[in-house]
Design a protein around this motif. Structure first.
Motif, PDB file in Angstrom:
ATOM      1  N   LEU A   1      -6.759  -5.565 -12.506  1.00 28.58           N
ATOM      2  CA  LEU A   1      -5.679  -5.304 -13.461  1.00 28.58           C
ATOM      3  C   LEU A   1      -4.440  -4.702 -12.809  1.00 28.58           C
ATOM      4  O   LEU A   1      -3.431  -4.500 -13.476  1.00 28.58           O
ATOM      5  CB  LEU A   1      -6.170  -4.371 -14.577  1.00 28.58           C
ATOM      6  CG  LEU A   1      -7.401  -4.834 -15.357  1.00 28.58           C
ATOM      7  CD1 LEU A   1      -7.762  -3.815 -16.438  1.00 28.58           C
ATOM      8  CD2 LEU A   1      -7.182  -6.209 -15.971  1.00 28.58           C
ATOM      9  N   GLY A   2      -4.549  -4.380 -11.520  1.00 24.83           N
ATOM     10  CA  GLY A   2      -3.427  -3.755 -10.826  1.00 24.83           C
ATOM     11  C   GLY A   2      -2.983  -4.500  -9.589  1.00 24.83           C
ATOM     12  O   GLY A   2      -2.037  -5.281  -9.623  1.00 24.83           O
ATOM     13  N   LEU A   3      -3.682  -4.273  -8.481  1.00 27.50           N
ATOM     14  CA  LEU A   3      -3.265  -4.820  -7.186  1.00 27.50           C
ATOM     15  C   LEU A   3      -3.189  -6.342  -7.200  1.00 27.50           C
ATOM     16  O   LEU A   3      -2.258  -6.932  -6.652  1.00 27.50           O
ATOM     17  CB  LEU A   3      -4.240  -4.345  -6.098  1.00 27.50           C
ATOM     18  CG  LEU A   3      -4.373  -2.828  -5.927  1.00 27.50           C
ATOM     19  CD1 LEU A   3      -5.359  -2.509  -4.817  1.00 27.50           C
ATOM     20  CD2 LEU A   3      -3.019  -2.188  -5.641  1.00 27.50           C
ATOM     21  N   ARG A   4      -4.165  -6.987  -7.822  1.00 28.77           N
ATOM     22  CA  ARG A   4      -4.191  -8.449  -7.855  1.00 28.77           C
ATOM     23  C   ARG A   4      -2.989  -9.023  -8.604  1.00 28.77           C
ATOM     24  O   ARG A   4      -2.571 -10.148  -8.358  1.00 28.77           O
ATOM     25  CB  ARG A   4      -5.498  -8.909  -8.495  1.00 28.77           C
ATOM     26  CG  ARG A   4      -5.717 -10.414  -8.484  1.00 28.77           C
ATOM     27  CD  ARG A   4      -6.974 -10.762  -9.235  1.00 28.77           C
ATOM     28  NE  ARG A   4      -7.171 -12.205  -9.289  1.00 28.77           N
ATOM     29  CZ  ARG A   4      -8.106 -12.799 -10.029  1.00 28.77           C
ATOM     30  NH1 ARG A   4      -8.918 -12.052 -10.765  1.00 28.77           N
ATOM     31  NH2 ARG A   4      -8.229 -14.106 -10.042  1.00 28.77           N
ATOM     32  N   ARG A   5      -2.450  -8.228  -9.516  1.00 28.99           N
ATOM     33  CA  ARG A   5      -1.322  -8.694 -10.318  1.00 28.99           C
ATOM     34  C   ARG A   5       0.019  -8.254  -9.736  1.00 28.99           C
ATOM     35  O   ARG A   5       1.059  -8.293 -10.398  1.00 28.99           O
ATOM     36  CB  ARG A   5      -1.461  -8.186 -11.749  1.00 28.99           C
ATOM     37  CG  ARG A   5      -2.750  -8.683 -12.405  1.00 28.99           C
ATOM     38  CD  ARG A   5      -2.696  -8.513 -13.904  1.00 28.99           C
ATOM     39  NE  ARG A   5      -1.493  -9.058 -14.497  1.00 28.99           N
ATOM     40  CZ  ARG A   5      -1.254 -10.359 -14.671  1.00 28.99           C
ATOM     41  NH1 ARG A   5      -2.158 -11.243 -14.307  1.00 28.99           N
ATOM     42  NH2 ARG A   5      -0.120 -10.769 -15.207  1.00 28.99           N
ATOM     43  N   GLY A   6      -0.016  -7.820  -8.466  1.00 25.36           N
ATOM     44  CA  GLY A   6       1.223  -7.519  -7.765  1.00 25.36           C
ATOM     45  C   GLY A   6       1.727  -6.100  -7.920  1.00 25.36           C
ATOM     46  O   GLY A   6       2.820  -5.772  -7.436  1.00 25.36           O
ATOM     47  N   LYS A   7       0.971  -5.243  -8.574  1.00 28.25           N
ATOM     48  CA  LYS A   7       1.390  -3.852  -8.710  1.00 28.25           C
ATOM     49  C   LYS A   7       1.119  -3.092  -7.405  1.00 28.25           C
ATOM     50  O   LYS A   7       0.166  -3.389  -6.696  1.00 28.25           O
ATOM     51  CB  LYS A   7       0.644  -3.171  -9.869  1.00 28.25           C
ATOM     52  CG  LYS A   7       1.017  -3.705 -11.231  1.00 28.25           C
ATOM     53  CD  LYS A   7       0.331  -2.901 -12.331  1.00 28.25           C
ATOM     54  CE  LYS A   7       0.730  -3.394 -13.713  1.00 28.25           C
ATOM     55  NZ  LYS A   7       0.074  -2.613 -14.792  1.00 28.25           N
ATOM     56  N   LYS A   8       1.960  -2.117  -7.125  1.00 27.95           N
ATOM     57  CA  LYS A   8       1.757  -1.285  -5.946  1.00 27.95           C
ATOM     58  C   LYS A   8       0.687  -0.231  -6.244  1.00 27.95           C
ATOM     59  O   LYS A   8       0.514   0.177  -7.399  1.00 27.95           O
ATOM     60  CB  LYS A   8       3.069  -0.606  -5.553  1.00 27.95           C
ATOM     61  CG  LYS A   8       4.146  -1.590  -5.103  1.00 27.95           C
ATOM     62  CD  LYS A   8       5.421  -0.862  -4.722  1.00 27.95           C
ATOM     63  CE  LYS A   8       6.494  -1.855  -4.276  1.00 27.95           C
ATOM     64  NZ  LYS A   8       7.766  -1.173  -3.923  1.00 27.95           N
ATOM     65  N   MET A   9       0.001   0.206  -5.191  1.00 30.80           N
ATOM     66  CA  MET A   9      -1.056   1.204  -5.372  1.00 30.80           C
ATOM     67  C   MET A   9      -0.511   2.478  -6.011  1.00 30.80           C
ATOM     68  O   MET A   9      -1.178   3.103  -6.848  1.00 30.80           O
ATOM     69  CB  MET A   9      -1.710   1.517  -4.031  1.00 30.80           C
ATOM     70  CG  MET A   9      -2.832   2.545  -4.121  1.00 30.80           C
ATOM     71  SD  MET A   9      -4.238   1.998  -5.148  1.00 30.80           S
ATOM     72  CE  MET A   9      -5.179   1.060  -3.925  1.00 30.80           C
ATOM     73  N   THR A  10       0.705   2.894  -5.621  1.00 29.21           N
ATOM     74  CA  THR A  10       1.276   4.118  -6.204  1.00 29.21           C
ATOM     75  C   THR A  10       1.469   3.973  -7.715  1.00 29.21           C
ATOM     76  O   THR A  10       1.235   4.922  -8.470  1.00 29.21           O
ATOM     77  CB  THR A  10       2.638   4.437  -5.547  1.00 29.21           C
ATOM     78  OG1 THR A  10       3.472   3.270  -5.607  1.00 29.21           O
ATOM     79  CG2 THR A  10       2.447   4.868  -4.106  1.00 29.21           C
ATOM     80  N   GLU A  11       1.869   2.796  -8.159  1.00 32.21           N
ATOM     81  CA  GLU A  11       2.061   2.539  -9.592  1.00 32.21           C
ATOM     82  C   GLU A  11       0.731   2.594 -10.336  1.00 32.21           C
ATOM     83  O   GLU A  11       0.627   3.191 -11.419  1.00 32.21           O
ATOM     84  CB  GLU A  11       2.711   1.168  -9.784  1.00 32.21           C
ATOM     85  CG  GLU A  11       3.065   0.834 -11.221  1.00 32.21           C
ATOM     86  CD  GLU A  11       3.653  -0.554 -11.366  1.00 32.21           C
ATOM     87  OE1 GLU A  11       3.873  -0.967 -12.520  1.00 32.21           O
ATOM     88  OE2 GLU A  11       3.883  -1.225 -10.347  1.00 32.21           O
TER      89      GLU A  11
END
Length: 438
Positions: free
Chosen positions: A277-287
């Motif tokens: 739901l995060g990294l795979r969808r292009g979100k940064k780890m900090t976000e």
């Protein structure tokens, strides 16, 4: 006198929370001190008992509820909850819209706390009702029945999880039995009951209708959304079924049990959610970590309330009151499951909070489990169903529903209160029936 002191303590609890609006955690600590001292415990022993009660209760739950809050936040922020809602509505169509609402409430309600699930899903209910031309309660009540049942019955929600730990019940069995009991409760209190409310005209309150509707490309896929939201349930249920069905010498049995441990299951689910739901969808780890960090603030007070209830439970045990109550009730002709449900119901009516009602009732009826040999898993569910009964003006959920659906107090009592009561009664009947087979 021991029982009289406990009754006075519970009445003080009611008065301070319901009348004086004192914080429930502070109230639990004060009542624990009162009960312990009145029962003849010396001051140092009372304080030690309170400390032990808080520590023993939170040791396991901090991990479960903390990780559960993180998972719920990731499901909400990523748009997974919106994806599940929109896809189910699309696939079920207008004719079967209520069943789409039920499934949405159940799937999204498992990882999300009730108030969070409510705030996320209700604006989507408004959108669906407007698009289909169906009455608002016809669409919304089935979804809220599902949310309410998952909140009251099923781990990893705070009260059922805490009571499961208090009763030393099996988390997986509690989950499986809870789902069996939840299905008829949701169907009767949701789709069936809502069809009797056609004369109640609910309208969205404009000030509250401000949903953040994500575009299709901004949301994860349906498959990923459902898999991630339900992963902890899948892992815990898999371990329970493995324990029941697999032979003792099965090669992977220990590994499955480890993965299905509630703490490990929640940890794995959060790690998977961070990726899917995060990294795979292009979100940064900090976000993603900001989202995870923000999730914890919402459960701080819930943890403190549970800790306070754990303190009272320990004082009741250490002072000998629990054993005294058990001796009084063990020869009762009433089912211990019904007694647990009834005590939780009375506290719920007086205090309002389902969490406080469930945890307080658990501390009172704990000795009945050993004294009567009743299933601890069913006792968890009996208290859970009782804690949902007769929600009225002292319950924050009552006002949340009233304001969002722009109803009068009378119509809220006719819809919300009756829905919650139906959930509680059908739940009790289901538990008593299930008790005949296990």
């Amino acid at each position: 006198m021991p029982l009289v002191i406990v009754i006075i303590g519970i009445l003080v609890l009611f008065f301070l929370i319901a009348r004086c609006k004192l914080n429930p955690f502070i109230t639990f600590i004060l009542v624990s001190l009162f009960v312990g001292i009145a029962e003849g415990m010396d001051l140092e022993t009372v304080v030690s008992s309170i400390e032990n009660g808080i520590g023993n209760t939170l040791g396991f739950l901090v991990m479960i509820l903390g990780l559960g809050a993180m998972l719920g936040k990731l499901v909400a922020d990523s748009g997974a909850a919106q994806r599940i809602t929109s896809k189910l509505v699309e696939r079920f169509g207008r004719k079967y819209i209520q069943w789409a609402a039920v499934l949405t409430g159940f799937i999204v309600g498992i990882p999300l706390f009730y108030s969070v699930g409510f705030v996320i899903l209700v604006p989507l209910v408004f959108t669906v009702a407007a698009a289909t031309g169906l009455p608002l309660l016809y669409v919304g009540l089935p979804m809220l029945a599902s949310l309410s049942v998952t909140h009251g019955y099923l781990p990893p929600h705070p009260a059922p999880t805490a009571i499961t730990v208090m009763f030393n019940a099996d988390m997986g069995k509690t989950l499986i039995y809870g789902i069996l009991v939840a299905i008829p409760a949701i169907i009767i209190a949701g789709p069936l009951f809502s069809r009797t409310l056609k004369n109640i005209n609910a309208t969205p309150l404009k000030e509250f209708v401000n949903p953040k509707i994500l575009k299709d490309e901004e949301m994860p896929s349906m498959r990923v959304s459902i898999f991630t939201a339900l992963l902890p349930i899948i892992l815990i249920a898999l371990a329970t079924l493995s324990d029941l069905l697999m032979p003792a010498d099965f090669l992977l049995k220990d590994s499955i049990a480890f993965v299905g441990n509630p703490v490990i299951a929640m940890l794995i689910s959060v790690l998977v959610a961070i990726y899917t739901l995060g990294l795979r969808r292009g979100k940064k780890m900090t976000e993603v970590m900001d989202s995870v960090g923000n999730s914890i603030s919402g459960i701080t007070m819930v943890l403190l309330i549970i800790a306070g209830a754990g303190a009272l439970k320990q004082v009741l045990i250490d002072s000998g009151v629990s054993e005294y109550i058990a001796d009084l009730l063990k020869d009762s002709s009433l089912s211990p499951l019904f007694l647990a449900w009834l005590i939780a119901t009375v506290i719920r009516v007086c205090v309002g909070s389902a969490t406080v009602a469930g945890l307080t009732a658990a501390g009172i009826v704990l000795p009945l489990i050993e004294a009567t040999g009743v299933s601890p898993e069913l006792m968890v569910l009996a208290i859970g169903s009782g804690s949902l009964m007769l929600s009225h003006v002292n319950d924050s959920g009552f006002w949340l529903f009233k304001e969002y659906f722009n109803l009068s107090v009378r119509d809220t009592l006719r819809s919300w209160t009756l829905m919650e009561t139906t959930v509680g009664i059908v739940g009790l009947i289901g538990i008593l029936i299930l008790n005949q087979f296990i």
